[in-house]
Design an enzyme around this catalytic site. Structure first.
Site, short mmCIF file in Angstrom:
data_model
loop_
_atom_site.label_atom_id
_atom_site.label_comp_id
_atom_site.label_asym_id
_atom_site.label_seq_id
_atom_site.Cartn_x
_atom_site.Cartn_y
_atom_site.Cartn_z
CG HIS A 173 -2.05 -0.92 1.16
ND1 HIS A 173 -3.10 -0.89 2.04
CD2 HIS A 173 -2.33 -1.92 0.28
CE1 HIS A 173 -3.99 -1.82 1.72
NE2 HIS A 173 -3.53 -2.48 0.65
CE1 TYR A 203 -4.76 3.84 9.07
CE2 TYR A 203 -5.29 3.68 11.39
CZ TYR A 203 -4.52 3.31 10.32
OH TYR A 203 -3.49 2.40 10.49
N PRO A 248 -3.14 0.25 18.81
CG PRO A 248 -4.81 -1.31 18.36
CD PRO A 248 -4.20 -0.51 19.45
CE LYS A 274 4.52 3.38 13.14
NZ LYS A 274 4.62 2.67 11.86
CE1 TYR A 282 0.17 2.86 7.55
CE2 TYR A 282 -0.69 3.70 9.62
CZ TYR A 282 -0.74 2.81 8.57
OH TYR A 282 -1.73 1.84 8.57
P1 FAS Z 1 3.18 -11.63 21.78
O1 FAS Z 1 2.26 -11.26 22.90
O2 FAS Z 1 2.66 -11.76 20.40
O3 FAS Z 1 3.86 -13.05 22.11
C1 FAS Z 1 4.28 -13.37 23.42
C2 FAS Z 1 4.23 -14.88 23.56
O4 FAS Z 1 4.74 -15.23 24.86
C3 FAS Z 1 2.80 -15.41 23.49
O5 FAS Z 1 2.71 -16.48 22.57
C4 FAS Z 1 2.50 -15.86 24.92
O6 FAS Z 1 1.66 -17.00 24.95
C5 FAS Z 1 3.90 -16.20 25.43
N1 FAS Z 1 4.02 -16.11 26.89
C6 FAS Z 1 3.45 -15.20 27.71
N2 FAS Z 1 3.80 -15.45 28.99
C7 FAS Z 1 4.61 -16.55 28.95
C8 FAS Z 1 5.28 -17.30 29.94
N3 FAS Z 1 5.20 -16.96 31.23
N4 FAS Z 1 6.00 -18.37 29.56
C9 FAS Z 1 6.11 -18.69 28.24
N5 FAS Z 1 5.49 -18.03 27.24
C10 FAS Z 1 4.76 -16.97 27.61
N6 FAS Z 1 -0.23 -4.60 16.63
C11 FAS Z 1 -0.38 -3.96 15.45
O7 FAS Z 1 0.61 -3.44 14.92
N7 FAS Z 1 -1.62 -3.87 14.85
C12 FAS Z 1 -2.74 -4.46 15.41
O8 FAS Z 1 -3.83 -4.38 14.87
C13 FAS Z 1 -2.62 -5.15 16.63
N8 FAS Z 1 -3.71 -5.76 17.20
C14 FAS Z 1 -3.55 -6.40 18.42
C15 FAS Z 1 -4.64 -7.03 19.06
C16 FAS Z 1 -4.49 -7.65 20.30
C17 FAS Z 1 -5.67 -8.31 20.97
C18 FAS Z 1 -3.22 -7.67 20.93
C19 FAS Z 1 -3.04 -8.30 22.29
C20 FAS Z 1 -2.14 -7.07 20.30
C21 FAS Z 1 -2.30 -6.43 19.04
N9 FAS Z 1 -1.22 -5.83 18.38
C22 FAS Z 1 -1.34 -5.18 17.20
C23 FAS Z 1 0.09 -5.88 18.94
C24 FAS Z 1 0.67 -7.23 18.64
O9 FAS Z 1 0.74 -7.41 17.24
C25 FAS Z 1 2.02 -7.28 19.29
O10 FAS Z 1 2.74 -6.10 19.04
C26 FAS Z 1 2.82 -8.47 18.86
O11 FAS Z 1 2.05 -9.61 19.09
C27 FAS Z 1 4.11 -8.45 19.68
O12 FAS Z 1 4.73 -9.67 19.51
P2 FAS Z 1 5.51 -10.32 20.74
O13 FAS Z 1 6.39 -9.32 21.35
O14 FAS Z 1 6.08 -11.60 20.21
O15 FAS Z 1 4.40 -10.61 21.84
C1 PHB Z 2 -5.10 -4.44 10.99
O1 PHB Z 2 -5.20 -4.69 9.77
O2 PHB Z 2 -5.35 -5.30 11.88
C2 PHB Z 2 -4.66 -3.06 11.43
C3 PHB Z 2 -4.22 -2.17 10.47
C4 PHB Z 2 -3.82 -0.90 10.87
C5 PHB Z 2 -3.88 -0.55 12.22
C6 PHB Z 2 -4.32 -1.47 13.18
C7 PHB Z 2 -4.73 -2.73 12.78
O3 PHB Z 2 -3.50 0.69 12.62
#
Ligand code: FAS
Ligand code: PHB
Length: 391
Positions: A72, A201, A293, A297, A385
């Site tokens: 994009h 957005y 989100p 980032k 961005y």
């Molecule tokens: P993660 O949380 O992905 O991974 C951590 C891992 O550690 C998990 O698998 C967990 O099970 C494991 N863990 C936790 N405690 C543990 C323990 N005690 N022992 C062993 N393992 C353990 N970011 C965006 O950019 N755009 C979005 O739209 C977006 N939507 C999101 C929606 C939700 C509901 C959430 C929670 C996050 C969202 N994020 C979004 C942010 C997300 O993408 C994170 O930035 C990304 O998952 C970060 O990756 P990790 O640092 O690997 O953490």
């Molecule tokens: C998504 O596609 O999940 C998404 C994209 C942009 C954002 C947040 C989430 O800022």
């Protein structure tokens, strides 16, 4: 068991770090609390910065991304019945963002680790780092009722916001900074064609909405909702009606609805933990920081942390040079705070804050008017961005 780097967490941070280290001959063990199916069932990020794509390419997990991802070069901001395209490529000398779901990145990374003999232990219970401020740290865990111990040189805390590794940093050392937002995002995933070729957005009279996608046939939508909302109170029809009520009329008229594959509510917070290193423990990704989100980032910050940490570890093992490790926390946090600021700014710009005064709402409208009419303002949004440099 002995290894060089014990990685806690098999999210994008942990698996990407493990794969990058493997490619440079550095052994690691990944300990994951949940099952692989549970990790794969999470629906999260969708927009990748150029730095993240480069890192996935360096890790050798870009084949499917190159085939299936969307590129994009712009995004739309809609407000007060108007819609303005931010031309990301023109404003940043050709940079763009890549649309490819985090779920697919997890799949690609799991497959790569499996194919290269990676040790990824899932359903590891009570994972606990020990003696991280000494010279011989180790991590314990239990699986199928049997206690295990992983002796290592370093521990990488990639265990997310609710993880255990941050707690291994003494309270008198750890500083945290937090802002909790007075609303959440309700997200819906459906196999329907996206309403637009690029993301939209929306700051509407009824609150924020976001039109995103995963492919030309799979869409991802979000609406701002009060924190007390429960997803079980939202039928698909109620979600679609609310979304249409927030979109510009032309987009609303074009929206294709359908049954949800996934629907969930995520709270919004900004959070940073300092330092991101303590002794032989390094925090990366959500274990160290959380952003709303809005600026896309979260996942991308995990990538820049892994970039800095992997280079520090590779230099240490290949040349004995530990400067990268010594500078890791300061270097990572410099970029983290710029992304925290940008994510806060985008969230402030596009959401309804219940406690806002009439003055606040006028200032928000003026900020959007300035964005729509100023190339300097659009350039500032665009360069953040697409992703600031990893420096
Ligand atoms: P993660 O949380 O992905 O991974 C951590 C891992 O550690 C998990 O698998 C967990 O099970 C494991 N863990 C936790 N405690 C543990 C323990 N005690 N022992 C062993 N393992 C353990 N970011 C965006 O950019 N755009 C979005 O739209 C977006 N939507 C999101 C929606 C939700 C509901 C959430 C929670 C996050 C969202 N994020 C979004 C942010 C997300 O993408 C994170 O930035 C990304 O998952 C970060 O990756 P990790 O640092 O690997 O953490
Ligand atoms: C998504 O596609 O999940 C998404 C994209 C942009 C954002 C947040 C989430 O800022």
């Amino acid at each position: 068991m002995k290894t060089q780097v014990c990685i806690v967490g098999a999210g994008p941070s942990g698996l990407l770090l493990s794969q990058l280290l493997h490619l440079r001959g550095i052994a690691s063990v990944v300990l994951e609390r949940r099952s692989r199916a549970h990790v794969m069932g999470r629906i999260r990020a969708g927009v990748l910065e150029r730095g993240m794509v480069a890192l996935l390419r360096e890790a050798g997990v870009n084949a499917r991304l190159d085939r299936e991802a969307l590129v994009h070069e712009g995004l739309d901001i809609a407000f007060d019945g108007r819609r303005h395209r931010i031309d990301l490529a023109a404003l940043t000398g050709g940079a763009a963002v890549t649309v490819y779901g985090q779920t697919e990145i997890q799949r690609d990374l799991f497959e790569a680790r499996d194919a290269t003999g990676g040790i990824v232990i899932d359903e590891a219970e009570d994972v606990m780092p020990h003696e991280v401020d000494g010279d011989a740290p180790y991590v314990t865990y239990r699986k199928y009722g049997v206690e295990h111990r992983v002796d290592c040189d370093f521990v990488a805390g990639c265990d997310g916001y609710h993880g255990v590794c941050r707690t291994a940093i003494p309270n008198q050392v750890l500083k945290t900074f937090e802002r909790v937002y007075p609303f959440g995002w309700m997200g819906l995933l459906a196999d329907v064609p996206p309403v637009s070729d690029e993301l939209i957005y929306v700051n509407s009279a009824r609150g924020f909405a976001l039109c995103s996608m995963r492919s030309p046939t799979r869409s991802r939508y979000y609406v701002q909702c009060p924190l007390e909302e429960r997803v079980e109170d939202w039928s698909d029809d109620r979600f679609w009606t609310e979304l249409i009520g927030r979109l510009p009329a032309d987009a609303g008229a074009r929206l294709v609805t359908g049954p949800s594959i996934e629907k969930s509510i995520a709270p919004l917070r900004s959070f940073v933990a300092e330092p991101m290193r303590h002794g032989r423990l390094f925090l990366a990704g959500d274990a160290a920081h959380i952003v709303p989100p809005t600026g896309a980032k979260g996942l991308n910050l995990a990538a820049s942390d892994v970039h800095f940490l992997s280079r520090g570890l590779i230099a240490y093992y290949q040349t004995g040079d530990d400067r990268g490790l010594s500078e890791y926390s300061e270097k990572a946090l410099r970029r983290v705070w710029k992304a925290v600021r940008f994510s806060w700014w985008m969230t402030r710009l596009l959401h309804h804050f219940p406690e806002d005064s009439p003055f606040d709402r006028r200032v928000q409208a003026a900020e959007l008017e300035y964005l729509f009419t100023s190339k300097a303002a659009q350039t500032a949004l665009a360069e953040n961005y697409v992703g600031l440099p990893y420096e």
